[in-house]
Design a protein around this motif. Sequence first.
Motif, mmCIF file in Angstrom:
data_model
loop_
_atom_site.group_PDB
_atom_site.id
_atom_site.type_symbol
_atom_site.label_atom_id
_atom_site.label_comp_id
_atom_site.label_asym_id
_atom_site.label_seq_id
_atom_site.Cartn_x
_atom_site.Cartn_y
_atom_site.Cartn_z
ATOM 1 N N GLY A 1 17.864 7.400 -5.877
ATOM 2 C CA GLY A 1 17.891 7.434 -7.242
ATOM 3 C C GLY A 1 16.448 8.344 -7.238
ATOM 4 O O GLY A 1 15.108 7.792 -8.885
ATOM 5 N N VAL A 2 15.838 8.558 -6.579
ATOM 6 C CA VAL A 2 14.242 9.477 -6.447
ATOM 7 C C VAL A 2 14.460 11.283 -5.969
ATOM 8 O O VAL A 2 15.829 11.507 -5.354
ATOM 9 N N ASP A 3 13.701 11.809 -6.109
ATOM 10 C CA ASP A 3 13.968 13.359 -5.791
ATOM 11 C C ASP A 3 12.656 12.961 -4.515
ATOM 12 O O ASP A 3 11.394 12.878 -4.275
ATOM 13 N N TRP A 4 13.293 13.931 -2.832
ATOM 14 C CA TRP A 4 13.317 13.557 -2.275
ATOM 15 C C TRP A 4 12.600 12.889 -1.803
ATOM 16 O O TRP A 4 11.177 12.081 -1.677
ATOM 17 N N PRO A 5 13.280 11.205 -1.271
ATOM 18 C CA PRO A 5 13.285 10.354 -0.353
ATOM 19 C C PRO A 5 12.230 10.311 0.608
ATOM 20 O O PRO A 5 12.893 10.504 2.012
ATOM 21 N N ARG A 6 11.367 10.311 0.770
ATOM 22 C CA ARG A 6 10.043 10.486 1.782
ATOM 23 C C ARG A 6 10.427 9.415 2.828
ATOM 24 O O ARG A 6 10.066 8.992 4.249
ATOM 25 N N HIS A 7 10.252 7.740 1.523
ATOM 26 C CA HIS A 7 10.489 6.515 2.646
ATOM 27 C C HIS A 7 10.794 5.584 2.328
ATOM 28 O O HIS A 7 11.179 5.350 1.153
ATOM 29 N N HIS A 8 11.134 4.794 2.814
ATOM 30 C CA HIS A 8 11.711 3.170 2.380
ATOM 31 C C HIS A 8 11.515 1.918 3.307
ATOM 32 O O HIS A 8 11.879 1.930 4.219
ATOM 33 N N LEU A 9 11.970 1.478 2.831
ATOM 34 C CA LEU A 9 11.773 -0.083 3.193
ATOM 35 C C LEU A 9 12.737 -0.793 2.196
ATOM 36 O O LEU A 9 12.833 -1.176 1.807
ATOM 37 N N VAL A 10 12.976 -2.605 3.696
ATOM 38 C CA VAL A 10 13.766 -3.765 3.243
ATOM 39 C C VAL A 10 12.913 -4.819 3.255
ATOM 40 O O VAL A 10 12.379 -4.859 3.912
ATOM 41 N N VAL A 11 13.301 -5.252 1.713
ATOM 42 C CA VAL A 11 12.306 -6.592 2.074
ATOM 43 C C VAL A 11 13.081 -7.358 1.333
ATOM 44 O O VAL A 11 14.291 -7.329 -0.241
ATOM 45 N N ARG A 12 14.066 -8.158 2.134
ATOM 46 C CA ARG A 12 15.567 -9.683 1.406
ATOM 47 C C ARG A 12 16.257 -8.052 1.012
ATOM 48 O O ARG A 12 16.902 -7.799 2.026
ATOM 49 N N LEU B 1 0.979 -1.168 -0.117
ATOM 50 C CA LEU B 1 -0.070 -0.077 -0.129
ATOM 51 C C LEU B 1 0.948 1.216 0.297
ATOM 52 O O LEU B 1 1.762 1.347 0.789
ATOM 53 N N LEU B 2 0.542 2.011 -1.039
ATOM 54 C CA LEU B 2 1.487 3.407 -0.856
ATOM 55 C C LEU B 2 0.080 4.914 -0.180
ATOM 56 O O LEU B 2 -0.726 5.032 -0.286
ATOM 57 N N GLY B 3 0.708 5.239 0.986
ATOM 58 C CA GLY B 3 0.419 6.335 1.151
ATOM 59 C C GLY B 3 1.397 8.072 0.342
ATOM 60 O O GLY B 3 1.947 7.640 -0.378
ATOM 61 N N GLY B 4 -0.110 8.375 -0.055
ATOM 62 C CA GLY B 4 0.486 9.538 -0.484
ATOM 63 C C GLY B 4 -0.354 11.165 -0.410
ATOM 64 O O GLY B 4 -1.078 10.759 0.869
ATOM 65 N N TYR B 5 0.308 12.357 -0.847
ATOM 66 C CA TYR B 5 -0.617 13.327 -0.360
ATOM 67 C C TYR B 5 -1.171 13.182 -1.480
ATOM 68 O O TYR B 5 -1.105 13.012 -3.312
ATOM 69 N N ARG C 1 12.119 1.064 -11.640
ATOM 70 C CA ARG C 1 11.564 2.462 -11.122
ATOM 71 C C ARG C 1 9.825 2.236 -11.833
ATOM 72 O O ARG C 1 9.446 1.357 -12.895
ATOM 73 N N THR C 2 8.882 3.087 -11.245
ATOM 74 C CA THR C 2 7.677 2.718 -11.743
ATOM 75 C C THR C 2 7.003 3.976 -11.489
ATOM 76 O O THR C 2 7.103 4.522 -9.542
ATOM 77 N N ALA C 3 5.729 4.971 -12.537
ATOM 78 C CA ALA C 3 5.731 5.834 -11.498
ATOM 79 C C ALA C 3 4.012 5.593 -10.564
ATOM 80 O O ALA C 3 4.043 4.800 -10.530
ATOM 81 N N ALA C 4 4.109 7.131 -9.428
ATOM 82 C CA ALA C 4 3.549 6.511 -8.973
ATOM 83 C C ALA C 4 3.435 8.110 -8.052
ATOM 84 O O ALA C 4 4.413 9.126 -7.468
ATOM 85 N N PRO C 5 1.943 8.430 -7.257
ATOM 86 C CA PRO C 5 1.732 9.862 -7.566
ATOM 87 C C PRO C 5 1.957 10.249 -5.888
ATOM 88 O O PRO C 5 1.752 9.662 -5.632
ATOM 89 N N SER C 6 2.936 11.246 -5.783
ATOM 90 C CA SER C 6 3.487 11.271 -4.327
ATOM 91 C C SER C 6 3.045 10.692 -2.938
ATOM 92 O O SER C 6 2.554 10.300 -2.046
ATOM 93 N N PRO C 7 4.033 9.325 -3.603
ATOM 94 C CA PRO C 7 4.034 8.924 -2.205
ATOM 95 C C PRO C 7 5.180 8.941 -1.447
ATOM 96 O O PRO C 7 5.804 9.878 -1.198
ATOM 97 N N THR C 8 4.285 9.196 0.420
ATOM 98 C CA THR C 8 5.154 9.773 0.914
ATOM 99 C C THR C 8 5.295 8.293 2.102
ATOM 100 O O THR C 8 5.602 7.889 3.359
#
Length: 393
Positions: free
Chosen positions: A338-349, A4-8, A380-387
Amino acid sequence: MRFLLGGYTADMEGAAAGIGMLQAGAVDEASAGGPLAFTGTVAQAESPSWVAAHPTLDVVYAALEKRGAVQAFRRVGEESFVALGDPVAAGEATCHVAVAPDGASLVAACWGDGRVVRMALAADGRPAAPEVAPAAVDPYAGDGGDGGAGGSPVAADLDLAAAARALREAAGDEYAHLVPAHDAEPAGDAGDEASARPSRAHQTLFLPGGLVATTDLGFDVVRFWRSTPSGLRPHQQVTLPRGSGPRHMVLHPSGHLYVVTELSCEVFALAASADGRWRVVGGTQLAGALPGDSAAELTPSRDGEFLYAGVRGSNTIATLRVRGMGESLSPVALVEAGVDWPRHHLVVRDTLLVAGQRSDEVVSLTLDLRTGVPGRVRHRTAAPSPTCLLPLR
């Protein structure tokens, strides 16, 4: 694997329409190393900037930041959610929500007014009965120097006024108001309301033994609470260097609590002593962070040997190695996010997923399991204002 993606949304000048869904590789894979795809909006919501899941129910909770409320959503299909009840008011600029491990309550953190709000959860997951915890007190009120924190060899040389000005310029008109006014001229006595610093609650983390930790970015404190049937009761607070801005935390398998500071771009290690009192036992600067940068998320590698901190502004990911018994941290590398304004990240394996709020995209970076360092962008994929990124069960 799906997330799930939170966003503005438009109410906060964002492009999202609510909670979105990201697919990484095949749906039934347990890794996130495959191609990325934004598959659409699964729940209409107003700026759900943070999303958290109930531990047992098919229910998720969104912090509706602009509205200052928490909204529950019930899953009704593979890729669809519906509102579960009405939004429950929490406080100004509700930016984070965390659900208790037993699913009996949640805690919302409010950036705008510093509120920490506990809500009871019904059997179906519906939140109700918000209770505002006791307000934070600025440990530096009336103190023009280093206060009770003892100073910081890392933060001592940081010009926070210059950093605030640079960060505000980089943030632009849309987000400039979110930068604490460390460059403001003092007015009157230190105790005057006009010169008081604002409280900025930012994150909640449930700890073992019934403890709850919250950060206050404005007052530079990590607050510890006892969770009781009647609400949160203050237990202790740890003061960090003035102007450091504690933002997010992660609990390490060693028992140490790591705190990333938004304004000074540091990570502090906290540990509990034999009597249960927490204190700072170590820390390090995010090497390579530039004036005006602001740290965002902090997450550990799968084995806990490394920590990854997102740095907005220079748009990088800092890698730290955990040493000793967990009390020591050392910088390893700083790589492009690799993005502008890395708001959030997580590790999967062996994959690091990074949400680029301003570039409207999510990318995946492959982690070198030997060195811990993220490589170049793999997908990479487009995703609207992900937070925010949340793995979907």
